[in-house]
Scaffold this motif. Structure first.
Motif, PDB file in Angstrom:
ATOM      1  N   LEU A  76     -25.078 -45.831  67.101  1.00 36.34           N
ATOM      2  CA  LEU A  76     -25.586 -45.445  68.415  1.00 36.34           C
ATOM      3  C   LEU A  76     -24.558 -44.636  69.194  1.00 36.34           C
ATOM      4  O   LEU A  76     -24.925 -43.736  69.955  1.00 36.34           O
ATOM      5  CB  LEU A  76     -26.019 -46.679  69.205  1.00 36.34           C
ATOM      6  N   ARG A  77     -23.284 -44.919  69.002  1.00 31.74           N
ATOM      7  CA  ARG A  77     -22.215 -44.130  69.641  1.00 31.74           C
ATOM      8  C   ARG A  77     -22.250 -42.695  69.123  1.00 31.74           C
ATOM      9  O   ARG A  77     -22.189 -41.738  69.880  1.00 31.74           O
ATOM     10  CB  ARG A  77     -20.849 -44.783  69.361  1.00 31.74           C
ATOM     11  N   GLU A  78     -22.351 -42.558  67.816  1.00 31.61           N
ATOM     12  CA  GLU A  78     -22.293 -41.233  67.216  1.00 31.61           C
ATOM     13  C   GLU A  78     -23.583 -40.433  67.430  1.00 31.61           C
ATOM     14  O   GLU A  78     -23.531 -39.245  67.722  1.00 31.61           O
ATOM     15  CB  GLU A  78     -22.020 -41.374  65.716  1.00 31.61           C
ATOM     16  N   MET A  79     -24.716 -41.067  67.310  1.00 34.15           N
ATOM     17  CA  MET A  79     -25.985 -40.345  67.352  1.00 34.15           C
ATOM     18  C   MET A  79     -26.552 -40.146  68.767  1.00 34.15           C
ATOM     19  O   MET A  79     -27.274 -39.187  69.000  1.00 34.15           O
ATOM     20  CB  MET A  79     -27.017 -41.058  66.482  1.00 34.15           C
ATOM     21  N   PHE A  80     -26.222 -41.065  69.694  1.00 38.97           N
ATOM     22  CA  PHE A  80     -26.720 -40.966  71.065  1.00 38.97           C
ATOM     23  C   PHE A  80     -25.611 -40.778  72.102  1.00 38.97           C
ATOM     24  O   PHE A  80     -25.894 -40.431  73.239  1.00 38.97           O
ATOM     25  CB  PHE A  80     -27.515 -42.228  71.451  1.00 38.97           C
ATOM     26  N   ARG A 104     -13.953 -50.047  65.498  1.00 40.18           N
ATOM     27  CA  ARG A 104     -14.079 -48.721  64.888  1.00 40.18           C
ATOM     28  C   ARG A 104     -15.190 -47.860  65.510  1.00 40.18           C
ATOM     29  O   ARG A 104     -15.627 -46.883  64.916  1.00 40.18           O
ATOM     30  CB  ARG A 104     -14.300 -48.854  63.378  1.00 40.18           C
ATOM     31  N   VAL A 105     -15.606 -48.200  66.701  1.00 37.99           N
ATOM     32  CA  VAL A 105     -16.739 -47.517  67.317  1.00 37.99           C
ATOM     33  C   VAL A 105     -16.460 -46.041  67.576  1.00 37.99           C
ATOM     34  O   VAL A 105     -17.383 -45.232  67.597  1.00 37.99           O
ATOM     35  CB  VAL A 105     -17.197 -48.242  68.613  1.00 37.99           C
ATOM     36  N   ASP A 106     -15.206 -45.667  67.751  1.00 38.75           N
ATOM     37  CA  ASP A 106     -14.890 -44.267  68.038  1.00 38.75           C
ATOM     38  C   ASP A 106     -14.497 -43.463  66.803  1.00 38.75           C
ATOM     39  O   ASP A 106     -14.186 -42.286  66.898  1.00 38.75           O
ATOM     40  CB  ASP A 106     -13.779 -44.188  69.087  1.00 38.75           C
ATOM     41  N   GLU A 107     -14.528 -44.092  65.635  1.00 38.74           N
ATOM     42  CA  GLU A 107     -14.239 -43.366  64.394  1.00 38.74           C
ATOM     43  C   GLU A 107     -15.491 -42.662  63.895  1.00 38.74           C
ATOM     44  O   GLU A 107     -16.610 -43.108  64.144  1.00 38.74           O
ATOM     45  CB  GLU A 107     -13.763 -44.341  63.306  1.00 38.74           C
ATOM     46  N   GLU A 108     -15.301 -41.569  63.160  1.00 33.27           N
ATOM     47  CA  GLU A 108     -16.450 -40.892  62.552  1.00 33.27           C
ATOM     48  C   GLU A 108     -17.166 -41.874  61.637  1.00 33.27           C
ATOM     49  O   GLU A 108     -16.543 -42.680  60.951  1.00 33.27           O
ATOM     50  CB  GLU A 108     -15.988 -39.682  61.745  1.00 33.27           C
ATOM     51  N   PHE A 109     -18.483 -41.785  61.648  1.00 34.93           N
ATOM     52  CA  PHE A 109     -19.276 -42.744  60.881  1.00 34.93           C
ATOM     53  C   PHE A 109     -20.200 -42.024  59.906  1.00 34.93           C
ATOM     54  O   PHE A 109     -20.036 -42.107  58.707  1.00 34.93           O
ATOM     55  CB  PHE A 109     -20.057 -43.625  61.854  1.00 34.93           C
ATOM     56  N   ILE A 110     -21.141 -41.295  60.424  1.00 33.73           N
ATOM     57  CA  ILE A 110     -22.110 -40.567  59.602  1.00 33.73           C
ATOM     58  C   ILE A 110     -21.829 -39.066  59.651  1.00 33.73           C
ATOM     59  O   ILE A 110     -21.873 -38.381  58.644  1.00 33.73           O
ATOM     60  CB  ILE A 110     -23.555 -40.844  60.090  1.00 33.73           C
ATOM     61  N   LEU A 111     -21.530 -38.557  60.815  1.00 31.86           N
ATOM     62  CA  LEU A 111     -21.392 -37.119  61.050  1.00 31.86           C
ATOM     63  C   LEU A 111     -19.924 -36.694  60.991  1.00 31.86           C
ATOM     64  O   LEU A 111     -19.322 -36.386  62.014  1.00 31.86           O
ATOM     65  CB  LEU A 111     -21.988 -36.763  62.415  1.00 31.86           C
TER      66      LEU A 111
END
Length: 178
Positions: A110-114, A123-130
């Motif tokens: 949700l952090r990365e996509m929204f 690890r919420v601020d690390e790259e995940f999918i993108l």
């Protein structure tokens, strides 16, 4: 049965009306300040031990995001969705990874996509999918997918673009019959 639970919880938490979708599925709006305590009570007292899903909806017209926490009580075969609304201009949710470790994965997505922040989530601020993504979060409704595609990918010879509505009308009604 869900109505009884809702009535009981409403005495201690700021809840909206219960929206029953079927006998074992219902949704209710909850104030962000009440979310954590409500989740703990649902888990520890009422048997909603499984976090099935944490997702978001972008209500751009209303200037807010909706987080939906889908909780399941397997023994009673009941699912309850808790909806929390966040200001779209500065969306910050509360981490629940300490309650359900799998929530950390949902929160990263949700952090990365929204672009919704969950301070304290691992690890919420690390790259995940993108990986390497520098544009605005792509699941926001104001992200222009067409402009992004045109800027990022070159045109390929032979590719046709069809308006989905007229294309499907031709496919479904080839003779123009309706």
């Amino acid at each position: 049965m869900m109505r009884d639970l809702h009535d009981h919880l409403k005495t201690r938490y700021r809840l909206g009306d219960l929206a029953e979708r079927r006998g074992n599925l219902a949704f209710v709006d909850v104030e962000r300040a009440d979310l954590r305590a409500l989740l703990v009570e649902l888990r520890d007292v009422h048997g909603f031990t499984h976090l099935s899903l944490l997702t978001a909806v972008d209500w751009i017209e209303e200037g807010r995001f909706q987080l939906t926490y889908l909780m399941n009580n397997r023994a009673a075969n009941r699912t309850l969705g808790l909806r929390v609304f966040l200001d779209r201009a500065d969306p910050v949710g509360d981490t629940i990874h300490d309650l359900w470790p799998t929530a950390a994965t949902y929160q990263r997505e949700l952090r990365e996509m929204f672009g919704i922040a969950f301070p304290g989530s691992p690890r919420v601020d690390e790259e995940f999918i993108l990986e390497g993504w520098t544009d605005m979060p792509p699941y926001r409704r104001d992200f222009d997918t067409l402009a992004y595609s045109q800027q990022t990918f070159s045109d390929r010879e032979g590719r046709e673009t069809h308006d989905p509505r007229s294309h499907m009308a031709k496919k479904l009604y080839p003779e123009g019959q309706r």
